[in-house]
Design a protein around this motif. Structure first.
Motif, short mmCIF file in Angstrom:
data_model
loop_
_atom_site.label_atom_id
_atom_site.label_comp_id
_atom_site.label_asym_id
_atom_site.label_seq_id
_atom_site.Cartn_x
_atom_site.Cartn_y
_atom_site.Cartn_z
N GLY A 129 0.86 -1.23 -0.11
CA GLY A 129 0.01 0.17 0.08
C GLY A 129 0.94 1.23 0.12
N GLU A 130 1.70 1.39 0.92
CA GLU A 130 2.81 2.61 0.90
C GLU A 130 3.51 2.73 -0.22
N LEU A 131 4.00 1.65 -0.85
CA LEU A 131 4.57 1.56 -2.03
C LEU A 131 4.14 2.27 -3.43
N LEU A 132 2.80 1.90 -3.35
CA LEU A 132 1.91 2.31 -4.30
C LEU A 132 1.55 3.62 -4.19
N ARG A 133 1.01 3.99 -3.26
CA ARG A 133 0.70 5.41 -2.64
C ARG A 133 1.70 6.52 -2.72
N SER A 134 3.00 6.04 -2.52
CA SER A 134 4.11 6.95 -2.67
C SER A 134 4.59 7.18 -4.07
N LYS A 135 3.93 6.25 -5.04
CA LYS A 135 4.04 6.59 -6.58
C LYS A 135 2.90 7.70 -6.93
N GLY A 136 2.29 8.10 -6.03
CA GLY A 136 1.07 8.74 -6.53
C GLY A 136 -0.38 8.11 -6.87
N LEU A 137 -0.12 6.99 -6.83
CA LEU A 137 -1.31 6.33 -7.39
C LEU A 137 -2.57 6.45 -6.17
N ARG A 138 -3.77 6.44 -6.65
CA ARG A 138 -4.91 6.46 -5.80
C ARG A 138 -5.17 4.93 -5.44
N VAL A 139 -5.11 4.68 -4.16
CA VAL A 139 -5.33 3.26 -3.78
C VAL A 139 -6.40 3.32 -2.58
N GLU A 140 -7.51 2.79 -2.90
CA GLU A 140 -8.46 2.58 -1.73
C GLU A 140 -8.80 1.25 -1.53
N SER A 141 -8.80 0.91 -0.34
CA SER A 141 -8.76 -0.39 0.17
C SER A 141 -9.99 -0.50 1.27
N LEU A 142 -10.99 -1.38 1.00
CA LEU A 142 -12.27 -1.45 1.67
C LEU A 142 -11.96 -1.74 3.29
N ALA A 143 -10.95 -2.46 3.33
CA ALA A 143 -10.73 -2.79 4.84
C ALA A 143 -9.14 -2.91 4.96
N ILE A 144 -8.60 -2.22 5.88
CA ILE A 144 -7.11 -2.24 6.09
C ILE A 144 -6.68 -3.22 7.29
N VAL A 145 -6.04 -4.10 7.37
CA VAL A 145 -5.61 -4.84 8.47
C VAL A 145 -4.35 -4.27 8.95
N GLU A 146 -4.28 -3.55 10.04
CA GLU A 146 -3.36 -3.00 10.70
C GLU A 146 -2.18 -3.97 11.44
N SER A 147 -2.99 -4.84 12.01
CA SER A 147 -2.03 -5.92 12.75
C SER A 147 -3.13 -7.07 12.63
N MET A 148 -2.72 -8.34 12.84
CA MET A 148 -3.34 -9.48 13.12
C MET A 148 -2.48 -10.60 13.92
N ASP A 149 -2.97 -11.25 14.91
CA ASP A 149 -2.34 -11.98 15.47
C ASP A 149 -2.74 -13.69 15.51
N ALA A 150 -1.78 -14.38 15.22
CA ALA A 150 -2.41 -15.86 14.94
C ALA A 150 -2.78 -16.43 16.06
N ASP A 151 -2.13 -16.24 17.14
CA ASP A 151 -2.05 -16.81 18.52
C ASP A 151 -3.50 -16.41 19.18
N THR A 152 -3.85 -15.40 19.22
CA THR A 152 -4.98 -14.74 19.96
C THR A 152 -6.40 -14.54 19.01
N GLY A 153 -5.72 -14.35 17.47
CA GLY A 153 -6.78 -14.37 16.71
C GLY A 153 -7.41 -12.81 16.41
N GLU A 154 -6.71 -11.92 17.24
CA GLU A 154 -7.14 -10.60 17.30
C GLU A 154 -6.69 -9.78 15.79
N ILE A 155 -7.75 -9.10 15.42
CA ILE A 155 -7.32 -8.41 14.29
C ILE A 155 -7.71 -6.65 14.48
N VAL A 156 -6.68 -5.90 14.23
CA VAL A 156 -6.92 -4.57 14.38
C VAL A 156 -7.09 -3.85 12.94
#
Ligand code: 5GP
Length: 193
Positions: free
Chosen positions: A162-189
């Motif tokens: 995402g960062e790579l594409l946006r830094s090139k000036g492209l308009r990138v829209e994501s319907l959900a952006i997972v900031e972090s996820m934890d395989a052990d606890t199942g937590e998704i931020v």
């Protein structure tokens, strides 16, 4: 998009290696009612009347792209993963490294379906390191066509795409952006947007 975030929380499965499995509604079984809401949202995010084509890549991008296309009223072209490239000059070709399958594919689009007059919205299911979208961008550029933007269902914001594409000036829209996820606890931020 709250609806998608809630669905990922409910039915998503976090696998080791930073893979989010969403086979129950997106990548294997497809929830078309949810896709319809995603398509509507993509049209809201990309209202430009210039968009005359949607480009995606087989296989998982096709479903979302087709449902979204009904809101844009434009054709969908999907880049094909090819075992044998026919170097007859009739196709645009690029190579894409698959994040989930850990292999490199040759990917093609026929010159018949992409050209310099096209204004393309790229759509895909996931954005991770950005290899798939970078390959699609290369195909659009080979055709001399214009990129109007990139619409993604699920972006993994902790990977660099995402960062790579946006830094090139492209308009990138994501319907959900997972900031972090934890395989052990199942937590998704999710990223607030
Ligand atoms: P990228 O090329 O951005 O690294 O990865 C994007 C492609 O890999 C997408 O087309 C998608 O099919 C697949 N992908 C990447 N990460 C995931 C993931 O966590 N879960 C699933 N289901 N697919 C992924």
């Amino acid at each position: 998009m709250r609806l998608l975030e809630e669905r990922i929380r409910r039915d998503g499965v976090i696998k080791p290696g930073n893979v989010l499995k969403v086979d129950g509604f997106l990548n294997h079984q497809m929830d078309v009612v949810l896709f319809n809401e995603m398509g509507k949202e993509l049209k809201r995010l990309f209202p430009s009347e210039k968009i005359n084509k949607i480009l995606t890549i087989e296989a998982s991008g096709i479903g979302i792209a087709c449902i979204a296309a009904q809101y844009f009223q434009v054709p969908v072209v999907f880049a094909k993963k090819s075992q044998s490239i026919n170097l007859d000059g009739e196709q645009y070709v690029t190579r894409i490294e698959s994040f989930t399958h850990k292999r490199v594919y040759d990917v093609i689009v026929s010159k018949k379906y992409l050209g310099k007059d096209d204004h393309v919205l790229i759509i895909d299911d996931f954005l991770a390191n950005g290899c798939a979208v970078a390959g699609l961008i290369e195909l659009v550029q080979s055709a001399g066509a214009h990129i109007e933007g990139v619409g993604i269902a699920v972006e993994k914001g902790f990977q660099k795409g995402g960062e790579l594409l946006r830094s090139k000036g492209l308009r990138v829209e994501s319907l959900a952006i997972v900031e972090s996820m934890d395989a052990d606890t199942g937590e998704i931020v999710f990223r607030e947007q």
